[in-house]
Design an enzyme around this catalytic site. Structure first.
Site, mmCIF file in Angstrom:
data_model
loop_
_atom_site.group_PDB
_atom_site.id
_atom_site.type_symbol
_atom_site.label_atom_id
_atom_site.label_comp_id
_atom_site.label_asym_id
_atom_site.label_seq_id
_atom_site.Cartn_x
_atom_site.Cartn_y
_atom_site.Cartn_z
ATOM 1 N N ASN A 15 0.846 -1.190 0.000
ATOM 2 C CA ASN A 15 0.000 0.000 0.000
ATOM 3 C C ASN A 15 0.880 1.238 0.000
ATOM 4 O O ASN A 15 2.030 1.194 0.429
ATOM 5 C CB ASN A 15 -0.986 0.006 1.178
ATOM 6 C CG ASN A 15 -0.482 -0.786 2.351
ATOM 7 O OD1 ASN A 15 0.355 -0.288 3.098
ATOM 8 N ND2 ASN A 15 -0.927 -2.031 2.482
ATOM 9 N N GLU A 64 -3.824 -1.244 5.989
ATOM 10 C CA GLU A 64 -2.631 -0.783 6.713
ATOM 11 C C GLU A 64 -2.628 0.738 6.902
ATOM 12 O O GLU A 64 -1.578 1.332 7.143
ATOM 13 C CB GLU A 64 -1.346 -1.210 5.995
ATOM 14 C CG GLU A 64 -1.088 -2.702 5.987
ATOM 15 C CD GLU A 64 -0.780 -3.310 7.351
ATOM 16 O OE1 GLU A 64 -0.974 -2.630 8.387
ATOM 17 O OE2 GLU A 64 -0.370 -4.479 7.378
ATOM 18 N N HIS A 72 6.536 -5.843 0.260
ATOM 19 C CA HIS A 72 7.096 -7.104 0.757
ATOM 20 C C HIS A 72 8.313 -7.472 -0.094
ATOM 21 O O HIS A 72 8.290 -8.479 -0.808
ATOM 22 C CB HIS A 72 6.045 -8.214 0.706
ATOM 23 C CG HIS A 72 4.797 -7.922 1.491
ATOM 24 N ND1 HIS A 72 3.597 -8.532 1.254
ATOM 25 C CD2 HIS A 72 4.576 -7.065 2.529
ATOM 26 C CE1 HIS A 72 2.690 -8.077 2.107
ATOM 27 N NE2 HIS A 72 3.253 -7.179 2.891
ATOM 28 N N HIS A 116 7.093 -10.110 8.117
ATOM 29 C CA HIS A 116 6.050 -9.468 7.308
ATOM 30 C C HIS A 116 6.594 -8.744 6.069
ATOM 31 O O HIS A 116 6.365 -9.192 4.955
ATOM 32 C CB HIS A 116 5.254 -8.520 8.224
ATOM 33 C CG HIS A 116 4.165 -7.772 7.530
ATOM 34 N ND1 HIS A 116 3.249 -7.007 8.212
ATOM 35 C CD2 HIS A 116 3.850 -7.634 6.224
ATOM 36 C CE1 HIS A 116 2.410 -6.458 7.352
ATOM 37 N NE2 HIS A 116 2.759 -6.822 6.139
HETATM 38 ZN ZN LIG Z 1 2.083 -6.135 4.315
#
Ligand SMILES: [Zn+2]
Length: 216
Positions: free
Chosen positions: A20, A66, A87, A148
């Site tokens: 995001n 998020e 990521h 994460h």
């Molecule tokens: Zn994430």
């Protein structure tokens, strides 16, 4: 923002509906990516405008799950104009083994990204995640999220994207260097010179932005 989302996807820094992006468009307003969309296929109409307390102001979709993480960055750092969460494969692998990206080894990373923090694990999309990461934002433009991914901050959206790219690029080099026999740490004086150069570049940019504001 759409261009940056497409770049994150094209460069393999996200997969599927991952990641995001947000941008500060006024002192109390953000544009953020919508929840649950493939960022590689995003259109400008899909973006969501929210206030700094997280309320949706405009847009037809729900904001990113998020959003709390992004808001915690803007609250911690008035100089931040954009936030990217992705990521990146190699950088996240460091976070998976409970390690940050080592500081004091890669000159370009020290100049462009600065030191990288590692935040403790919290369930994605929770207030707890923002709460755990927020203290790291005070002194870091790049934070790995344990088990994460990663978050990068910038004064501009390009800066936040480039920090994410450089973070992953640096992580790959350090990982390869370890396989080749080990990373050589820079001398203290060299590290200090690099940190001073980064501080100067940031001060110059801040002075330039202030000058532009007073002349507009
Ligand atoms: Zn994430």
């Amino acid at each position: 923002m759409v261009r940056v989302c497409h770049a994150l996807s094209a460069k393999g820094l996200i997969a599927g509906q991952d990641g995001n992006v947000s941008v500060r468009i006024a002192s109390d307003r953000l544009l953020v990516t919508p929840a649950g969309f493939a960022k590689g296929w995003l259109d400008p109409d899909d973006l969501v405008e929210v206030s700094l307390d997280g309320a949706r102001v405009a847009g037809r979709h729900a904001p990113s799950s998020e959003l709390g993480l992004h808001l915690s960055a803007y609250r911690a750092r008035p100089d931040v104009g954009a936030v990217v969460h992705a990521h990146p494969v190699t950088a996240t692998a460091f976070a998976l083994v409970g390690e940050s990206i080592p500081d004091g080894v890669l000159a370009e990373l020290m100049l462009t990204v600065g030191p990288v923090a590692l935040a403790r694990y919290a369930h994605p999309g929770t207030d707890e995640l923002g709460r755990l990461v927020s203290p790291h934002f005070v002194a870091h433009d790049a934070v790995l999220l344990a088990n994460h991914g990663a978050v990068t901050l910038g004064r501009t959206l390009d800066e936040a994207l480039f920090a994410m790219e450089s973070l992953e690029h640096g992580a790959r080099m350090i990982h390869l260097a370890r396989q080749l026999g080990g990373v050589v740490t820079l001398e203290t004086a060299a590290c200090e010179a690099l940190r001073a150069a980064r501080r100067r570049a940031r001060d110059d940019a801040a002075a330039g932005a202030a000058l532009q504001e007073t002349t507009e």
